[in-house]
Design an enzyme around this catalytic site. Sequence first.
Site, PDB file in Angstrom:
ATOM      1  N   GLU A 182      -1.137  -8.833   5.038  1.00 51.71           N
ATOM      2  CA  GLU A 182      -1.034  -8.936   6.505  1.00 51.71           C
ATOM      3  C   GLU A 182      -2.406  -8.868   7.177  1.00 51.71           C
ATOM      4  O   GLU A 182      -2.540  -9.222   8.337  1.00 51.71           O
ATOM      5  CB  GLU A 182      -0.096  -7.853   7.052  1.00 51.71           C
ATOM      6  CG  GLU A 182      -0.672  -6.443   7.186  1.00 51.71           C
ATOM      7  CD  GLU A 182      -0.725  -5.658   5.876  1.00 51.71           C
ATOM      8  OE1 GLU A 182      -0.490  -6.254   4.810  1.00 51.71           O
ATOM      9  OE2 GLU A 182      -1.037  -4.455   5.924  1.00 51.71           O
ATOM     10  N   HIS A 216      -3.461  -5.854   0.991  1.00 53.97           N
ATOM     11  CA  HIS A 216      -2.817  -6.054   2.290  1.00 53.97           C
ATOM     12  C   HIS A 216      -2.797  -7.523   2.712  1.00 53.97           C
ATOM     13  O   HIS A 216      -3.721  -7.980   3.387  1.00 53.97           O
ATOM     14  CB  HIS A 216      -3.596  -5.276   3.368  1.00 53.97           C
ATOM     15  CG  HIS A 216      -3.435  -3.797   3.277  1.00 53.97           C
ATOM     16  ND1 HIS A 216      -2.462  -3.111   3.967  1.00 53.97           N
ATOM     17  CD2 HIS A 216      -4.123  -2.860   2.592  1.00 53.97           C
ATOM     18  CE1 HIS A 216      -2.554  -1.814   3.713  1.00 53.97           C
ATOM     19  NE2 HIS A 216      -3.562  -1.631   2.880  1.00 53.97           N
ATOM     20  N   CYS A 234       0.841  -1.207   0.000  1.00 54.83           N
ATOM     21  CA  CYS A 234       0.000   0.000   0.000  1.00 54.83           C
ATOM     22  C   CYS A 234       0.879   1.262   0.000  1.00 54.83           C
ATOM     23  O   CYS A 234       1.562   1.522  -0.976  1.00 54.83           O
ATOM     24  CB  CYS A 234      -0.961  -0.055   1.173  1.00 54.83           C
ATOM     25  SG  CYS A 234      -2.388   1.010   0.956  1.00 54.83           S
TER      26      CYS A 234
END
EC number: 6.3.5.3
Lengths: 219, 84
Positions: free
Chosen positions: A196, A194, A89
């Site tokens: 994560e 993302h 990002c």
Amino acid sequence: MKFGVVVFPGSNCDRDMQDALQNDLNKEVIMLWHKDRDLSMFTTDDCIVLPGGFSYGDYLRCGAIARFSNMMESVIEFAQRGGKVLGVCNGFQILCESGLLPGVLLQNIHQKYVCKNVNITNGKEVFTIPIAHGDGRYYASNEVLEELQANNQILFQYCDEAGNIVADANPNGALQNIAGIKNKAGNVFGMMPHPERASSPLLGNEDGKKIFALLGLTA
Amino acid sequence: MTTYHVQIKVMPLKDLLDPQGKAVLGGLHNLGLNGISDVRIGKHITLQIEAESELSAKTKAEEACKKLLANPVMEFYEIEMVQG
């Protein structure tokens, strides 16, 4: 392999990244402050992660100021030595601004911030990963796009559930539905989605783990 | 050393869609202001440079634009030296 996660003023996915790497992937993680320079605890087999957020308030352009921080100077040098670097990002935006990856991330075509799960593909499999950005429209000149294709540098493209790379599945107007790319040498990775945020059974989605594995970051 | 006043215009490249400009154009039309088209939004940066000559001030401004103030992949810039 161990990880370093850089914390800039305005980073807000640094703890999510730390949590996913430590608790979901069982990796050693060292948090790195942007004012420091020391990366001597890492070898080029390790990986430095630039997390998501709004470093330096997105002033001037997303990622433009972060690029000149002390730690980024060390990260650029680390990448040039062959060390692995992953930008997610805002981290992807910083990598483009610093010249470690080609192109740029422009404001989304529809002027809206998008925060939702999307499907992305590496050409073989389809993964569901969340995105959350206002400036994710990947753009590069035709020559750069041709080079990315010729060298297989396009990592992920937005797609529908069946893996078709179609305009309807493009959340931001990115050229060729590009969601993530790597550099020519293959050690620097940037992506808007993302992973994560999708690596824990508690979150109901573990596709993120497959992304880390695909990038060779689970060794 | 002289202080030079510099004005810098940074604009999105002509070929690129400017979503901000597009949104503002919609607002102008909503106001009933017709006949307006192609709104594009950029940045205006002013700064002062201490230098021995106008040429060296301008060279420094060019360097600032190239290294930080503008990203040539998406923007172009124009530098104007203003009389103090």
